[in-house]
Motif scaffolding. Sequence first.
Motif, PDB file in Angstrom:
ATOM      1  N   UNK A 170     -22.500 -35.036 -46.990  1.00  0.00           N
ATOM      2  CA  UNK A 170     -22.251 -36.069 -47.997  1.00  0.00           C
ATOM      3  C   UNK A 170     -23.349 -36.070 -49.055  1.00  0.00           C
ATOM      4  N   UNK A 171     -23.014 -36.654 -50.205  1.00  0.00           N
ATOM      5  CA  UNK A 171     -23.983 -36.843 -51.285  1.00  0.00           C
ATOM      6  C   UNK A 171     -23.529 -38.014 -52.141  1.00  0.00           C
ATOM      7  N   UNK A 172     -24.474 -38.607 -52.839  1.00  0.00           N
ATOM      8  CA  UNK A 172     -24.158 -39.798 -53.631  1.00  0.00           C
ATOM      9  C   UNK A 172     -23.666 -39.466 -55.037  1.00  0.00           C
ATOM     10  N   UNK A 173     -23.610 -38.204 -55.382  1.00  0.00           N
ATOM     11  CA  UNK A 173     -23.110 -37.779 -56.692  1.00  0.00           C
ATOM     12  C   UNK A 173     -21.928 -36.837 -56.520  1.00  0.00           C
ATOM     13  N   UNK A 174     -21.584 -36.164 -57.599  1.00  0.00           N
ATOM     14  CA  UNK A 174     -20.488 -35.197 -57.574  1.00  0.00           C
ATOM     15  C   UNK A 174     -20.826 -34.031 -56.652  1.00  0.00           C
ATOM     16  N   UNK A 227     -13.126 -29.191 -38.035  1.00  0.00           N
ATOM     17  CA  UNK A 227     -13.102 -29.292 -39.487  1.00  0.00           C
ATOM     18  C   UNK A 227     -14.513 -29.560 -40.007  1.00  0.00           C
ATOM     19  N   UNK A 228     -14.697 -29.339 -41.304  1.00  0.00           N
ATOM     20  CA  UNK A 228     -15.922 -29.761 -41.980  1.00  0.00           C
ATOM     21  C   UNK A 228     -15.503 -30.699 -43.108  1.00  0.00           C
ATOM     22  N   UNK A 229     -16.127 -31.863 -43.136  1.00  0.00           N
ATOM     23  CA  UNK A 229     -15.817 -32.898 -44.117  1.00  0.00           C
ATOM     24  C   UNK A 229     -16.940 -32.973 -45.144  1.00  0.00           C
ATOM     25  N   UNK A 230     -16.570 -32.966 -46.417  1.00  0.00           N
ATOM     26  CA  UNK A 230     -17.534 -33.157 -47.499  1.00  0.00           C
ATOM     27  C   UNK A 230     -17.163 -34.448 -48.217  1.00  0.00           C
ATOM     28  N   UNK A 241     -18.145 -40.702 -60.396  1.00  0.00           N
ATOM     29  CA  UNK A 241     -17.893 -41.869 -61.252  1.00  0.00           C
ATOM     30  C   UNK A 241     -16.451 -41.947 -61.727  1.00  0.00           C
ATOM     31  N   UNK A 242     -15.831 -40.797 -62.007  1.00  0.00           N
ATOM     32  CA  UNK A 242     -14.448 -40.779 -62.487  1.00  0.00           C
ATOM     33  C   UNK A 242     -13.431 -40.881 -61.352  1.00  0.00           C
ATOM     34  N   UNK A 243     -13.673 -40.135 -60.282  1.00  0.00           N
ATOM     35  CA  UNK A 243     -12.703 -40.065 -59.189  1.00  0.00           C
ATOM     36  C   UNK A 243     -12.944 -41.095 -58.089  1.00  0.00           C
ATOM     37  N   UNK A 244     -14.120 -41.657 -58.021  1.00  0.00           N
ATOM     38  CA  UNK A 244     -14.464 -42.542 -56.916  1.00  0.00           C
ATOM     39  C   UNK A 244     -14.886 -41.715 -55.711  1.00  0.00           C
ATOM     40  N   UNK A 245     -14.509 -42.154 -54.535  1.00  0.00           N
ATOM     41  CA  UNK A 245     -14.874 -41.429 -53.319  1.00  0.00           C
ATOM     42  C   UNK A 245     -14.046 -40.147 -53.226  1.00  0.00           C
ATOM     43  N   UNK A 246     -14.717 -39.040 -52.980  1.00  0.00           N
ATOM     44  CA  UNK A 246     -14.079 -37.731 -52.866  1.00  0.00           C
ATOM     45  C   UNK A 246     -14.261 -37.242 -51.428  1.00  0.00           C
ATOM     46  N   UNK A 247     -13.172 -36.764 -50.830  1.00  0.00           N
ATOM     47  CA  UNK A 247     -13.215 -36.251 -49.465  1.00  0.00           C
ATOM     48  C   UNK A 247     -12.530 -34.894 -49.442  1.00  0.00           C
TER      49      UNK A 247
END
Length: 105
Positions: A38-42, A66-69, A74-80
Amino acid sequence: MSQEAEDVEVDLTLDINDCHVALQGWVTGCYQSGVVRYRSGRLRATDYLAAWIDHLLVAVAGRQSKTHMLAYDKKEGVVHRIYPALSAENAKDYLTQLVSLYLQG
């Protein structure tokens, strides 16, 4: 809710073009649902590559998961993003190709 799992120890030797390449270390951030990054940016290209390498190493070690990222854009919100589980054989083939390309570079 996903429970933490033990870290994965990596102790692997790849034979590439008459060269023995030793890969040693640990993959951390393992859970029953898979590896989590995980990361707090893109998400950047380096995040995808690092997660892919960890994903391959975990699969070669015998854990088909699986591997989850996860990230916040800012545009998409939470990305998984998810890398699907691989067999140990397929993961070793991908890892060998990746290390071979690295050595060529």
